[in-house]
Design a protein around this motif. Structure first.
Motif, short mmCIF file in Angstrom:
data_model
loop_
_atom_site.label_atom_id
_atom_site.label_comp_id
_atom_site.label_asym_id
_atom_site.label_seq_id
_atom_site.Cartn_x
_atom_site.Cartn_y
_atom_site.Cartn_z
N LEU A 1 0.83 -1.21 0.00
CA LEU A 1 0.00 0.00 0.00
C LEU A 1 0.86 1.25 0.00
CD1 LEU A 1 -2.98 0.86 0.08
CD2 LEU A 1 -2.79 0.95 2.57
N MET A 2 1.95 1.24 0.75
CA MET A 2 2.85 2.39 0.81
C MET A 2 3.55 2.62 -0.55
SD MET A 2 4.57 1.78 4.57
CE MET A 2 5.75 3.09 4.34
N VAL B 1 3.85 5.54 -5.85
CA VAL B 1 3.72 5.58 -7.31
C VAL B 1 2.78 6.71 -7.72
CG1 VAL B 1 2.84 4.35 -9.33
CG2 VAL B 1 4.26 3.15 -7.67
N GLN B 2 1.66 6.84 -7.02
CA GLN B 2 0.72 7.92 -7.32
C GLN B 2 1.35 9.29 -7.05
OE1 GLN B 2 -2.13 7.23 -8.89
NE2 GLN B 2 -1.37 5.12 -8.76
N MET B 3 2.11 9.38 -5.97
CA MET B 3 2.81 10.64 -5.67
C MET B 3 3.81 10.97 -6.77
SD MET B 3 5.19 11.61 -2.35
CE MET B 3 4.01 10.93 -1.20
N ILE C 1 -4.90 -4.92 -4.31
CA ILE C 1 -4.12 -4.86 -5.56
C ILE C 1 -4.99 -4.37 -6.70
CG2 ILE C 1 -2.92 -6.27 -7.27
CD1 ILE C 1 -1.94 -8.00 -4.93
N LEU C 2 -6.25 -4.83 -6.75
CA LEU C 2 -7.16 -4.40 -7.80
C LEU C 2 -7.48 -2.91 -7.70
CD1 LEU C 2 -9.71 -7.37 -7.86
CD2 LEU C 2 -7.99 -6.81 -9.59
N GLN C 3 -7.54 -2.40 -6.48
CA GLN C 3 -7.89 -0.99 -6.29
C GLN C 3 -6.70 -0.05 -6.47
OE1 GLN C 3 -9.58 -1.12 -2.34
NE2 GLN C 3 -11.66 -1.53 -3.10
N CYS C 4 -5.49 -0.59 -6.38
CA CYS C 4 -4.29 0.26 -6.53
C CYS C 4 -3.86 0.27 -7.99
CB CYS C 4 -3.15 -0.27 -5.66
SG CYS C 4 -3.44 -0.11 -3.89
#
Length: 411
Positions: free
Chosen positions: A245-246, A251-253, A356-359
């Motif tokens: 999750l971190m 990655v989004q950051m 995993i699906l949501q990330c």
């Protein structure tokens, strides 16, 4: 006691900075940080565990940003409004794009200096769990890339003044143009290095899950059911889930902070290759002539094209392999889920699979996915716009007389 500890920390810090023998994030990024400091675009102080804003270096970065913007505005004015520079329309378009993108990129880099330091701090924290072997493998790639690419670009820029066709606007400020090219390159390398570290984090998560799968399979094959192992495996699985999750959040950051810079890089590569090919292979000599045979033997022409091609290819490769490594985690989770019998483990694995699906661990720039398809799209677009420029050249000359098209070499 304190003195001995301090001296040992200094020795460790020196060992961390050996080439090709990185032991943590700072030693892995050492070359890139050094090159950025030399260029004056790294307004941070790097301590043992943190990044801090350096006021003197930040002031220097402010002066450099202002100088770049003033330079781009002066060049833009000279090209379009002074009346002293007369260039053909394609070259005017090319230079205008160059100056606008240069000023835009400088402002973006300066504004995002604060978020960038938080990103570097976050990447350092999440990569602290990587084993030393991962850092050493990464350092062989990253350090070799940084050294070779830096000196290759330096040689390329030193060759540039020898090619008068590339210096259409003669000015005392022309060296600043070369300096800006170095800055853009180092920012791209900073992005690529961060992507490689995140890819290593995904790989380590996948390896941990793989070890968990092997442990479960060995228990099954030996008909052993050790209840004391399951609390350990459950704790390990929760830690891996939290780590994933971190990394996904990082990655989004990374996508948010480097999106505009990536767009600038993609546009610069597209513009440079398109117009460079047009200016060097398309000629008008009593007709349209496309001559590749002569340019293929031109070292500057070949090295220029190779430089931009390798630059965008390396970025795409890092992003594509990083995304693939993240996708592979989902496959490994389902493999473990299929062989595990413990209900708590099954529930935790199902939650992990849902996470995993949501990330979305796709590396992108404002909706533009940076993957292998991007190279195909760019090649197709370069060909299309090159043909459009050739058609406009033919039309412009046909207005003065009959156009004779003589293609001496097929593309």
């Amino acid at each position: 006691m304190f003195d001995l500890s301090y001296k040992s920390q200094k020795r460790i810090k020196k060992r961390k900075r050996w080439l090709f023998h990185a032991t943590d994030f700072q030693s892995l990024m050492y070359l890139n940080f050094i090159f950025c400091k030399i260029l004056g675009i790294f307004p941070y102080n790097v301590t043992v565990s943190t990044f801090e804003i350096s006021k003197p270096q930040y002031v220097l970065w402010t002066i450099i940003t202002c100088a770049i913007c003033i330079y781009e505005l002066i060049m833009f004015y000279k090209l379009n409004f002074s009346g002293r520079v007369r260039l053909e329309v394609p070259k005017t378009i090319s230079y205008n794009f160059h100056f606008i993108l240069g000023a835009f990129a400088a402002i973006v880099w300066y504004v995002l200096s604060g978020p960038r330091i938080r990103l570097l701090q976050t990447v350092q924290e999440i990569s602290s769990r990587l084993p030393p072997e991962s850092y050493q493998k990464l350092s062989k790639l990253i350090h070799a890339k940084d050294i070779i690419a830096f000196f290759f670009l330096l040689c390329q820029l030193l060759m540039l003044p020898l090619n008068s066709s590339e210096m259409a606007i003669d000015t005392m400020l022309e060296p600043l143009r070369l300096y800006i090219a170095m800055i853009v390159f180092q920012m791209d390398m900073l992005y690529m290095n961060c992507v490689c570290v995140l890819k290593a984090c995904f790989k380590e998560i996948n390896n941990t899950l793989g070890n968990l799968r092997e442990l479960v399979m060995n228990d099954i094959s030996k008909r052993i059911y050790h209840e004391q192992r399951h609390p350990f495996m459950l704790t390990e699985l929760k830690a891996v889930k939290k780590q994933h999750l971190m990394v996904s959040g990082t990655v989004q950051m990374l996508n948010i902070i480097f999106s505009l810079q990536l767009l600038v890089t993609i546009m610069v590569v597209f513009k440079q290759i398109t117009f460079f090919l047009y200016f060097h292979i398309v000629q008008w000599q009593d007709g349209l002539s496309i001559n590749l045979d002569k340019q293929i033997r031109n070292e500057f022409f070949v090295s220029y094209i190779i430089y931009y091609f390798i630059r965008i290819t390396l970025i795409v490769w890092a992003c594509e392999t990083g995304k693939n490594q993240a996708v592979e985690i989902g496959t490994t989770v389902h493999d473990v889920l299929n062989i595990i019998s413990d209900e708590q483990m099954k529930h935790e694995l199902q939650l992990f699979s849902l996470q995993i699906l949501q990330c979305d661990n796709t590396f992108s720039a404002k909706g533009l996915t940076v993957n292998a398809a991007l190279l195909t799209t760019m090649a197709s677009s370069i060909t299309t716009y090159l043909l459009i420029l050739i058609q406009f050249l033919g039309i412009s000359h046909s207005c003065d007389g009959q156009t004779v098209i003589n293609i001496t070499e097929t593309i």
